[in-house]
Write an enzyme that holds these catalytic residues in place. Structure first.
Site, PDB file in Angstrom:
ATOM      1  N   THR A 169      27.276  59.341  43.058  1.00 32.81           N
ATOM      2  CA  THR A 169      27.867  59.771  41.785  1.00 32.81           C
ATOM      3  C   THR A 169      29.123  58.972  41.424  1.00 32.81           C
ATOM      4  O   THR A 169      29.922  59.411  40.600  1.00 32.81           O
ATOM      5  CB  THR A 169      28.222  61.272  41.846  1.00 32.81           C
ATOM      6  OG1 THR A 169      29.109  61.496  42.954  1.00 32.81           O
ATOM      7  CG2 THR A 169      26.972  62.133  41.993  1.00 32.81           C
ATOM      8  N   LYS A 175      34.832  68.601  31.786  1.00 32.17           N
ATOM      9  CA  LYS A 175      33.556  68.441  32.488  1.00 32.17           C
ATOM     10  C   LYS A 175      33.460  69.413  33.670  1.00 32.17           C
ATOM     11  O   LYS A 175      34.416  69.586  34.421  1.00 32.17           O
ATOM     12  CB  LYS A 175      33.410  66.998  32.962  1.00 32.17           C
ATOM     13  CG  LYS A 175      33.387  65.991  31.811  1.00 32.17           C
ATOM     14  CD  LYS A 175      33.429  64.563  32.293  1.00 32.17           C
ATOM     15  CE  LYS A 175      34.749  64.238  32.983  1.00 32.17           C
ATOM     16  NZ  LYS A 175      34.909  62.812  33.303  1.00 32.17           N
ATOM     17  N   GLY A 213      31.428  56.695  39.529  1.00 30.72           N
ATOM     18  CA  GLY A 213      31.475  56.185  38.169  1.00 30.72           C
ATOM     19  C   GLY A 213      30.896  57.107  37.119  1.00 30.72           C
ATOM     20  O   GLY A 213      30.706  56.695  35.964  1.00 30.72           O
ATOM     21  N   THR A 214      30.636  58.371  37.475  1.00 28.88           N
ATOM     22  CA  THR A 214      30.040  59.286  36.498  1.00 28.88           C
ATOM     23  C   THR A 214      30.970  59.527  35.308  1.00 28.88           C
ATOM     24  O   THR A 214      30.522  59.569  34.161  1.00 28.88           O
ATOM     25  CB  THR A 214      29.688  60.637  37.151  1.00 28.88           C
ATOM     26  OG1 THR A 214      30.822  61.114  37.886  1.00 28.88           O
ATOM     27  CG2 THR A 214      28.514  60.491  38.102  1.00 28.88           C
ATOM     28  N   GLY A 215      32.262  59.689  35.582  1.00 28.99           N
ATOM     29  CA  GLY A 215      33.210  59.940  34.498  1.00 28.99           C
ATOM     30  C   GLY A 215      33.336  58.753  33.564  1.00 28.99           C
ATOM     31  O   GLY A 215      33.390  58.916  32.330  1.00 28.99           O
ATOM     32  N   CYS A 216      33.382  57.563  34.138  1.00 27.04           N
ATOM     33  CA  CYS A 216      33.461  56.341  33.327  1.00 27.04           C
ATOM     34  C   CYS A 216      32.221  56.204  32.445  1.00 27.04           C
ATOM     35  O   CYS A 216      32.308  55.907  31.252  1.00 27.04           O
ATOM     36  CB  CYS A 216      33.565  55.114  34.231  1.00 27.04           C
ATOM     37  SG  CYS A 216      34.970  55.112  35.363  1.00 27.04           S
TER      38      CYS A 216
END
Length: 298
Positions: A230, A199, A232-235
């Site tokens: 932002t 990412k 928790g964007t990866g989760c």
């Protein structure tokens, strides 16, 4: 009715029955991750994402965190027996079409999850190698990095590190798009993941993600929005991929949907909390519904 008419009627009836069966099918996804008391990341973000993408969500909690938008204030690991029993309880009864991992803080937890996935024959596994919380707290022991590479990546359909995580996992310095491509290749060809998505949100400019599916590279484009909300964007991104895989979507299609989902979630910020606030898990479905209404009017 003539023989031809009967045949057409029977074929049409079978088509409608098949459509109804597909519409009524319940797709299921399991998240194996930590709990975020603030609701922005971890299993809370995963379950919200599953729900918004029409997938039934289940969970196995690996750790409980006391956190809010200002930071992580406590981490309490769940005993291995408890983690294993959660996973087995879900898979032995409800089953899962896909699964994803998040916070797996210790090597023993990683080993356990890899063993459970193999035992269940669950091949649609999304591994989000969570290392550091948005506020800076470490969520993965240094000793667990090797376990991720050696035990979990080989059973993963796709791994989804951000640039800092990819640098740690591959030992590469990532400054460019070509560096991201190289890291993605290494995650697949040297560590055994089925595919890798590196990412690009930590780079300046357009947040381009690089997908390597084992054969070729693909780019996920998106807009950048300047916001501190932002968390928790990866989760959320990895959960969206998991949900789409559970529905039988090909990886690249799932990744594009996930990119749109997280972009909507960031763009339509909730603006809550005094620190790194959560994204908006309602946004994608609301925008999709609004565009359909607009299309009908036209």
């Amino acid at each position: 009715m003539t023989g031809e008419a009967v045949e057409d009627y029977t074929r049409g009836k079978a088509w409608h029955a098949e459509r109804i069966e597909k519409w009524m099918k319940v797709y299921k996804a399991l998240t194996i991750a930590g709990s975020d008391s603030g609701g922005g990341a971890g299993i809370q973000a995963d379950l919200k994402t599953f729900q918004m993408l029409d997938v039934y969500g289940m969970s196995a909690i690996t750790a409980i965190t006391a956190q809010n938008t200002l930071g992580v204030h406590g981490i309490y690991d769940i005993p291995l027996e408890g983690i294993e029993l959660q996973i087995e309880s879900v898979l032995s009864d409800l089953g899962a079409d896909a699964a994803k991992t998040g916070m797996l803080s210790q090597p023993e937890v990683i080993e356990l999850v890899a063993r459970c996935m193999r035992k269940a024959g669950l091949t649609k596994l999304v591994v989000d190698p969570v290392m550091v919380a948005k506020g800076g707290a470490s969520l993965l022991a240094a000793s667990a990095q090797q376990a991720l590479r050696e035990l979990l990546f080989p059973v993963a359909a796709v791994v989804t590190p951000n640039i800092p995580e990819a640098e740690v996992l591959t030992g590469l310095t990532i400054d460019s798009l070509d560096d991201m491509k190289q890291a993605a290749v290494k995650l697949v060809r040297e560590y055994g993941a089925g595919a890798a998505i590196v990412k690009g949100g930590h780079r300046s400019g357009e947040p381009i993600d690089v997908v390597f599916d084992g054969e070729s590279h693909h780019l996920l484009h998106g807009e950048r929005y300047e916001t501190r909300h932002t968390h928790g964007t990866g989760c959320t991104f990895s959960a969206a991929i998991c949900a789409e895989l559970a529905k039988g979507r090909p990886l690249l299609e799932a990744a594009h949907t996930a990119k749109r989902f997280i972009t909507s979630a960031i763009r339509n910020e909730l603006g809550i909390g005094g620190g790194h606030g959560p994204t908006n898990h309602w946004a994608y479905a609301r925008e999709l519904a609004a565009s359909r209404v607009h299309d009908k009017k036209e």
